[in-house]
Design a protein around this motif. Structure first.
Motif, PDB file in Angstrom:
ATOM      1  N   HIS A 106       2.203   9.479   6.533  1.00  0.00           N
ATOM      2  CA  HIS A 106       1.960   8.200   7.179  1.00  0.00           C
ATOM      3  C   HIS A 106       0.493   7.921   7.488  1.00  0.00           C
ATOM      4  O   HIS A 106       0.144   6.788   7.791  1.00  0.00           O
ATOM      5  CB  HIS A 106       2.751   8.137   8.494  1.00  0.00           C
ATOM      6  CG  HIS A 106       4.140   8.667   8.401  1.00  0.00           C
ATOM      7  ND1 HIS A 106       5.146   8.013   7.711  1.00  0.00           N
ATOM      8  CD2 HIS A 106       4.701   9.806   8.883  1.00  0.00           C
ATOM      9  CE1 HIS A 106       6.257   8.722   7.783  1.00  0.00           C
ATOM     10  NE2 HIS A 106       6.017   9.825   8.473  1.00  0.00           N
ATOM     11  N   GLU A 107      -0.382   8.920   7.429  1.00  0.00           N
ATOM     12  CA  GLU A 107      -1.744   8.784   7.947  1.00  0.00           C
ATOM     13  C   GLU A 107      -2.676   8.096   6.942  1.00  0.00           C
ATOM     14  O   GLU A 107      -2.294   7.823   5.796  1.00  0.00           O
ATOM     15  CB  GLU A 107      -2.282  10.165   8.344  1.00  0.00           C
ATOM     16  CG  GLU A 107      -2.869  10.995   7.227  1.00  0.00           C
ATOM     17  CD  GLU A 107      -1.858  11.590   6.250  1.00  0.00           C
ATOM     18  OE1 GLU A 107      -2.311  12.181   5.239  1.00  0.00           O
ATOM     19  OE2 GLU A 107      -0.639  11.464   6.469  1.00  0.00           O
ATOM     20  N   LEU A 108      -3.915   7.846   7.358  1.00  0.00           N
ATOM     21  CA  LEU A 108      -4.901   7.191   6.502  1.00  0.00           C
ATOM     22  C   LEU A 108      -5.270   8.053   5.308  1.00  0.00           C
ATOM     23  O   LEU A 108      -5.378   7.560   4.183  1.00  0.00           O
ATOM     24  CB  LEU A 108      -6.161   6.868   7.328  1.00  0.00           C
ATOM     25  CG  LEU A 108      -7.289   6.147   6.592  1.00  0.00           C
ATOM     26  CD1 LEU A 108      -6.890   4.725   6.214  1.00  0.00           C
ATOM     27  CD2 LEU A 108      -8.565   6.127   7.438  1.00  0.00           C
ATOM     28  N   TYR A 109      -5.475   9.337   5.518  1.00  0.00           N
ATOM     29  CA  TYR A 109      -5.993  10.212   4.475  1.00  0.00           C
ATOM     30  C   TYR A 109      -5.075  10.274   3.263  1.00  0.00           C
ATOM     31  O   TYR A 109      -5.499   9.997   2.134  1.00  0.00           O
ATOM     32  CB  TYR A 109      -6.211  11.612   5.056  1.00  0.00           C
ATOM     33  CG  TYR A 109      -6.593  12.656   4.039  1.00  0.00           C
ATOM     34  CD1 TYR A 109      -7.892  12.736   3.541  1.00  0.00           C
ATOM     35  CD2 TYR A 109      -5.650  13.580   3.564  1.00  0.00           C
ATOM     36  CE1 TYR A 109      -8.248  13.695   2.604  1.00  0.00           C
ATOM     37  CE2 TYR A 109      -6.000  14.537   2.638  1.00  0.00           C
ATOM     38  CZ  TYR A 109      -7.295  14.594   2.153  1.00  0.00           C
ATOM     39  OH  TYR A 109      -7.631  15.546   1.231  1.00  0.00           O
ATOM     40  N   GLY A 110      -3.820  10.632   3.452  1.00  0.00           N
ATOM     41  CA  GLY A 110      -2.930  10.852   2.323  1.00  0.00           C
ATOM     42  C   GLY A 110      -1.585  10.178   2.428  1.00  0.00           C
ATOM     43  O   GLY A 110      -0.679  10.502   1.660  1.00  0.00           O
ATOM     44  N   GLY A 111      -1.446   9.229   3.372  1.00  0.00           N
ATOM     45  CA  GLY A 111      -0.144   8.640   3.610  1.00  0.00           C
ATOM     46  C   GLY A 111      -0.122   7.126   3.542  1.00  0.00           C
ATOM     47  O   GLY A 111      -1.024   6.482   2.999  1.00  0.00           O
ATOM     48  N   ALA A 112       0.912   6.550   4.163  1.00  0.00           N
ATOM     49  CA  ALA A 112       1.174   5.119   4.046  1.00  0.00           C
ATOM     50  C   ALA A 112       0.065   4.265   4.641  1.00  0.00           C
ATOM     51  O   ALA A 112      -0.221   3.167   4.136  1.00  0.00           O
ATOM     52  CB  ALA A 112       2.497   4.789   4.720  1.00  0.00           C
ATOM     53  N   ARG A 159       2.856  10.806  14.439  1.00  0.00           N
ATOM     54  CA  ARG A 159       2.657  11.768  15.528  1.00  0.00           C
ATOM     55  C   ARG A 159       3.672  12.908  15.426  1.00  0.00           C
ATOM     56  O   ARG A 159       3.324  14.074  15.628  1.00  0.00           O
ATOM     57  CB  ARG A 159       2.808  11.065  16.881  1.00  0.00           C
ATOM     58  CG  ARG A 159       1.552  10.329  17.317  1.00  0.00           C
ATOM     59  CD  ARG A 159       1.795   9.556  18.607  1.00  0.00           C
ATOM     60  NE  ARG A 159       0.520   9.266  19.236  1.00  0.00           N
ATOM     61  CZ  ARG A 159      -0.006   9.974  20.220  1.00  0.00           C
ATOM     62  NH1 ARG A 159       0.656  11.033  20.687  1.00  0.00           N
ATOM     63  NH2 ARG A 159      -1.169   9.665  20.749  1.00  0.00           N
ATOM     64  N   ALA A 160       4.905  12.586  15.115  1.00  0.00           N
ATOM     65  CA  ALA A 160       5.928  13.626  14.990  1.00  0.00           C
ATOM     66  C   ALA A 160       5.593  14.579  13.849  1.00  0.00           C
ATOM     67  O   ALA A 160       5.699  15.805  13.989  1.00  0.00           O
ATOM     68  CB  ALA A 160       7.289  12.985  14.780  1.00  0.00           C
ATOM     69  N   LEU A 161       5.157  14.026  12.707  1.00  0.00           N
ATOM     70  CA  LEU A 161       4.830  14.856  11.557  1.00  0.00           C
ATOM     71  C   LEU A 161       3.633  15.744  11.836  1.00  0.00           C
ATOM     72  O   LEU A 161       3.578  16.901  11.398  1.00  0.00           O
ATOM     73  CB  LEU A 161       4.551  13.965  10.344  1.00  0.00           C
ATOM     74  CG  LEU A 161       4.426  14.658   8.991  1.00  0.00           C
ATOM     75  CD1 LEU A 161       5.742  15.302   8.589  1.00  0.00           C
ATOM     76  CD2 LEU A 161       3.992  13.665   7.919  1.00  0.00           C
ATOM     77  N   MET A 162       2.657  15.230  12.596  1.00  0.00           N
ATOM     78  CA  MET A 162       1.440  15.976  12.898  1.00  0.00           C
ATOM     79  C   MET A 162       1.580  16.874  14.124  1.00  0.00           C
ATOM     80  O   MET A 162       0.671  17.639  14.445  1.00  0.00           O
ATOM     81  CB  MET A 162       0.274  15.003  13.117  1.00  0.00           C
ATOM     82  CG  MET A 162      -0.093  14.197  11.893  1.00  0.00           C
ATOM     83  SD  MET A 162      -0.745  15.239  10.570  1.00  0.00           S
ATOM     84  CE  MET A 162      -0.806  14.048   9.229  1.00  0.00           C
ATOM     85  N   LEU A 196      -8.938  10.295  10.361  1.00  0.00           N
ATOM     86  CA  LEU A 196      -8.248  10.308   9.069  1.00  0.00           C
ATOM     87  C   LEU A 196      -6.769  10.659   9.183  1.00  0.00           C
ATOM     88  O   LEU A 196      -5.993  10.371   8.261  1.00  0.00           O
ATOM     89  CB  LEU A 196      -8.925  11.291   8.111  1.00  0.00           C
ATOM     90  CG  LEU A 196     -10.295  10.877   7.566  1.00  0.00           C
ATOM     91  CD1 LEU A 196     -10.849  11.961   6.639  1.00  0.00           C
ATOM     92  CD2 LEU A 196     -10.235   9.546   6.842  1.00  0.00           C
ATOM     93  N   MET A 197      -6.361  11.267  10.313  1.00  0.00           N
ATOM     94  CA  MET A 197      -5.010  11.805  10.412  1.00  0.00           C
ATOM     95  C   MET A 197      -4.187  11.212  11.555  1.00  0.00           C
ATOM     96  O   MET A 197      -2.980  11.451  11.606  1.00  0.00           O
ATOM     97  CB  MET A 197      -5.065  13.328  10.592  1.00  0.00           C
ATOM     98  CG  MET A 197      -5.892  14.048   9.549  1.00  0.00           C
ATOM     99  SD  MET A 197      -5.312  13.824   7.856  1.00  0.00           S
ATOM    100  CE  MET A 197      -3.871  14.883   7.833  1.00  0.00           C
TER     101      MET A 197
END
Length: 396
Positions: free
Chosen positions: A54-60, A95-98, A109-110
């Motif tokens: 979901h994040e900026l670096y590698g997600g949605a 937040r849950a994933l991280m 980035l995350m």
């Protein structure tokens, strides 16, 4: 020991620059990205976990940012309107994933900061601006001291918000973070330069590179030097020139850097944005004055001689990211050589992306590690523009 690991690189495919082929691939990537929306699947090359990110670096978040950015620049017309609520819905699952269910989670980035910034880009809102300011403030003392997780990342967010709004609070937050980072500098007697350490992933590191290290933080300070007092800006420039110049390692007129200051010279080195000369060039090619010119040119030549990366076309550790170094050098030094080299890497990247699609049956839906970043690189090669996504630009 060579300046790069030759087995990580492949021979450059010799092809003439074809602008239309680049534009066609941008359209294909965007069209397929829109058709897979909600949520975008993870890619096999990004790990075995099939759960979407979901994040900026590698997600949605990065995918949505890239779609918005490409449309804003007139490269594509999206079939579906982007909504700020679409981005804000990613806050909780990210937040849950991280594993960050408690407290402010700035992490440029995350974490939350960039999610709220993308929502603000789509629909400017005072509530989002206030939330971003809170996250920047809360991250000033973060022990990571690097772009991805720590205060240099949220300092960059403050800089982008200042450029977007002109509001004094962002200048104040930028200065506050810069002052804190100045107080956290360490001194290497052996190298004769300043550096930071980073508390990352359960260990203390001394990264010099373009994501976790000194070069990335130097890039933010360089971009925002007009927000600092003139004497502070000059002091930062002296420190940056000393650290980057003295830590460069040379061989036969070429230059690269080890990824950590405390590792011995002469060891194995990478040649990609996140660790190696491409990141240093991208972060420092806009450095004022000629102090780093010879080093930048030597690093650029090393990137060219190393050739495209085997890991694919992406920005963080692929051929597209390395190509941005050539765009930077083209802007700094002019002429045609560096732009021609950037476009040569672009053509190679197109084949890499098409080959990966054929092998895996899907595009790589991410910004820093996938095909959305490649689409922006191709557009920048078309327009001879050198602004690395979310490092040099956010709202334009």
């Amino acid at each position: 020991m060579p300046l790069w690991q030759h087995e990580r690189h492949e021979s450059l495919r010799t092809m003439r620059w074809q602008e239309q082929r680049a534009r066609d691939l941008i359209e294909r990537i965007v069209s397929d990205t829109e058709s897979h929306a909600g949520p975008w699947p993870n890619h096999p090359l990004d790990g075995a976990d099939p759960a979407p990110r979901h994040e900026l670096y590698g997600g949605a978040c990065g995918v949505i940012w890239a779609l918005h950015h490409l449309q804003q620049r007139g490269a594509v017309k999206l079939a579906n309107a982007l909504q700020s609520a679409q981005v804000l819905r990613l806050l909780e699952p990210n937040r849950a994933l991280m594993g960050h269910s408690q407290g402010a989670f700035g992490a440029y980035l995350m974490g939350d900061t960039s999610l709220r910034m993308v929502a603000f880009a789509i629909a400017p809102d005072d509530t989002q601006a206030a939330a971003i300011a809170h996250l920047v403030e809360a991250t000033v003392d973060h022990p990571a001291r690097e772009l991805m997780w720590g205060s240099p990342g949220t300092m960059l967010a403050a800089l982008f918000m200042q450029r977007r709004t002109g509001e004094a609070r962002w200048t104040s937050l930028f200065r506050k973070t810069a002052e804190k980072l100045a107080s956290q500098l360490l001194w290497s007697q052996e190298e004769g330069c300043h550096y930071w350490d980073q508390d990352l992933y359960g260990q203390i590191s001394t990264y010099l590179d373009g994501v976790h290290g000194f070069a990335a933080t130097a890039s933010v300070l360089r971009q925002g030097r007009d927000l600092l007092a003139p004497d502070q800006a000059r002091t930062w420039e002296e420190r940056i020139a000393a650290t980057m110049g003295r830590t460069a390692e040379w061989e036969d007129g070429l230059a690269n850097w080890r990824n950590q200051l405390t590792r011995p010279r002469g060891g194995s080195k990478l040649m990609q944005y996140c660790h190696g000369a491409p990141g240093y060039v991208i972060c420092l090619a806009g450095f004022p004055g000629p102090a780093l010119d010879d080093t930048l040119l030597a690093a650029g030549e090393a990137i060219w001689q190393a050739g495209p990366l085997c890991k694919g076309s992406n920005l963080c550790h692929g051929t597209g990211g390395n190509g941005y170094a050539f765009l930077k050098l083209h802007t700094r030094f002019g002429g045609t050589r560096w732009l021609d080299r950037a476009r040569a890497f672009a053509m190679h990247s197109i084949v890499q992306a098409e080959d990966a699609l054929a092998e895996h049956g899907q595009w790589r839906f991410s910004l820093w590690t996938g095909d959305l970043g490649l689409a922006i690189y191709l557009l920048d090669c078309i327009e001879a523009r050198d602004r690395f996504p979310t490092l040099d630009c956010f709202f334009d």
